[in-house]
Design an enzyme around this catalytic site. Structure first.
Site, PDB file in Angstrom:
ATOM      1  N   LYS B 137     -12.094 -11.294   8.995  1.00  0.00           N
ATOM      2  CA  LYS B 137     -12.490 -10.777  10.295  1.00  0.00           C
ATOM      3  C   LYS B 137     -13.900 -11.222  10.576  1.00  0.00           C
ATOM      4  CE  LYS B 137     -11.641  -6.411   8.890  1.00  0.00           C
ATOM      5  NZ  LYS B 137     -11.569  -4.960   9.009  1.00  0.00           N
ATOM      6  N   HIS B 253       1.173  -3.236   6.989  1.00  0.00           N
ATOM      7  CA  HIS B 253       0.008  -2.634   7.675  1.00  0.00           C
ATOM      8  C   HIS B 253       0.495  -1.575   8.676  1.00  0.00           C
ATOM      9  CE1 HIS B 253      -3.427  -2.291  10.398  1.00  0.00           C
ATOM     10  NE2 HIS B 253      -4.160  -2.778   9.418  1.00  0.00           N
TER      11      HIS B 253
END
Lengths: 373, 373
Positions: B137, B253
């Site tokens: 990220k 997730h």
């Protein structure tokens, strides 16, 4: 990095300063997923990061924040678009998605509903008045028993007969046998009535089977598809609607989506989940529990869904709200007030229970809504 | 009609008589979906209809009902199994799924987790102590920037590097470019360290693309897959895990699943959604928000997930609970108490924020959990 943005309105619980902090957190959580001090200056901060466009009180202890996101963050893919809208934030209490505003670029990347209200009316040849639909039930009947029921409804003049949403490919009622028998029965009834009743088998299935079942259904003369996007994912419905080899209308069922609307403080507003997202994902009719039935939706929530199914949304056609259950003779007048004529009434148990004669029950119900066709 | 039944335990809000009525309604709603007086005698009533096996008080105003269903009603298909468990009932307030009990026949129809704890440890060559994972990220970086980050983490000795769950195929960071660059970078780092760090790209995608992306990832040397079943549907994850052409571990997730657990009165218990259902659908590691982080899960809820990931479940292996966030130096001792050694810690922002040197941060964190490899 530049381009169109889309807007999501969230309702956030808290006092003004904590709600505003939560709105800032949403901007981070839904995009870069790092803390603000780590966000690099430049396009990541200026364009990728969510931006608060509007923040205002709604009522005591609830604020609304409209947050915009770069359309490109969605990759123009429906699963990732849902993720940007509410992925991680769904795990935070006290935040609900109240409205979506998409621009032309994003809407243009999804094919949307293929038929919509006018397209479905044209296939059915019913140009005014509400439509009615029933479901084949109970689970446990044989393909032939379901086909007999389908014939009785179709002869009575019903517009659409769908599989109950739990009929898939059980060994006691295999998909191919059921679909072939019911499609044939409805076709036979149509030759009696001169109408064009449609049979919608349930194509909810393991991911690789959905399209196989849909093609089979189309090949044997089914008139549309029923699918449960809460069970398959919304993208499976979108892909059905976008598949050029499949050219039938789609009815969406709300199974497993309930937890996304039962709290007023989390999840999605009814109009978003059963209106906007259904149209984005290509449904031509959106089934939801009617007010006054065995589920808890209010008259106002149902009206908001109905409105959302029909309000302007780019070049997408309006779609049928399809309230299920809760319909009694006494309520017809009020329901026509709430829904108007562009509604697809789903009568399940009610049409079975009125009398043992399904054809007579169908005719009775058609008369209730002023249908004399 | 006969055969194995599976059992679902629901917590139902209400006084004793109303809760019992609701339990009877669940038996109908989840199977035949008609009112009791219309249920035909014979196999539909005796076998298809849900049966209350047990009913007892839990606490003031909450009762538990264990209801059994014929396994065959699920058609041994995951979407329909989820539908029987909670499809329409999800739309009713005050009912929550607390536990699932499946028999051997049903479990045997799903392949389950391919690797599990022991399988993943074997691939990694880490046989004791907790594992650690970080995420690439923020969104907006280029494939090369992500590859540089992946290299830095891998050189520092991290076990798994995954895509952030919102990286899919955005034009500013195309999937194929990113996955190829990151897989190459991690491979290069492994040649330096002599370890076997794994890179898990995010294969969450439109339904027809999921398998294309997974095959590409495997072909260019990725070490596993990240997928968001809340966005794709659980069945897409099951199909990945069951695909014999794909032989890599899967990390699940929780994006968009939040609304199913944020209410104590609706949805699923944490242990069901992040433990039992993940294993049924083939996850080898289940990501969920750790207690004390920016989400609201409690220590007890997290412990229940961890337990559910590892308790006996037919022939399925135990899988890694993967708590994300909320990890600070002060909390390490308590987290090791809650989770033990068979845990995969997901450190996102924390590993980025500790210092600008990702390699040093990784080594520091490994030392915190007693890893000296």
């Amino acid at each position: 990095m530049s381009g169109e943005r889309f807007r999501v309105t969230y309702h956030i619980c808290g006092d003004e300063s904590s709600a505003f902090e939560k709105a800032k957190d949403i901007c981070l959580e839904q995009t870069v997923e790092i803390s603000d001090e780590l966000v690099p200056d430049g396009p990541i901060r200026d364009w990728i990061l969510g931006q608060i466009e509007h923040f205002a009180p709604v009522r005591d202890g609830v604020f609304q924040a409209q947050i915009s996101y770069a359309a490109e963050t969605s990759a123009f893919e429906l699963p990732q678009l849902l993720n940007v809208i509410f992925g991680n934030t769904s795990i935070k209490a006290g935040i609900r998605v109240e409205n979506l505003e998409f621009g032309q670029e994003l809407l243009g990347k999804f094919s949307g509903p293929r038929f919509g209200i006018q397209g479905l009316r044209k296939v059915l040849g019913v140009h005014e008045k509400p439509l009615i639909c029933s479901a084949l039930k109970p689970m446990g009947q044989s393909p032939q028993e379901f086909a007999d029921n389908a014939y009785a409804f179709a002869v009575g003049g019903i517009d659409i007969i769908k599989d109950d949403h739990g009929l898939t490919d059980q060994s006691f009622c295999p998909y191919n046998e059921r679909v072939e028998a019911c499609a044939e029965a409805v076709d036979r009834a149509n030759r009696v009535t001169g109408k064009n009743c449609l049979y919608f088998p349930n194509v909810t299935a393991p991911v690789q089977e959905i399209f196989t079942r849909a093609r089979f259904a189309q090949d044997v003369g089914a008139g549309g598809f029923l699918i449960n996007p809460g069970l398959t994912g919304f993208d499976a419905m979108r892909a059905l609607a976008a598949d050029d080899a499949l050219n039938l209308p789609i009815m969406s069922h709300p199974a497993l989506l309930g937890s996304m609307v039962t709290s007023s403080k989390n999840g999605f507003a009814h109009a978003v989940l059963f209106g906007q997202l259904q149209r984005l994902a290509g449904a031509d009719a959106s089934v939801y529990p009617n007010y006054g039935g065995r589920f808890g939706f209010t008259r106002e929530e149902c009206a908001s869904i109905s409105q959302s199914c029909r309000m302007p949304m780019g070049s997408y056609p309006p779609i049928f709200p399809s309230p299920g259950g809760g319909m009694t003779m006494e309520k017809v007048t009020d329901m026509l007030t709430v829904y108007g004529n562009d509604v697809l009434f789903l009568m399940g148990g009610g049409l079975y229970g009125h009398s043992p004669d399904l054809t007579a029950n169908t005719r009775y119900f058609l008369s209730l809504i002023g249908r004399k066709d």
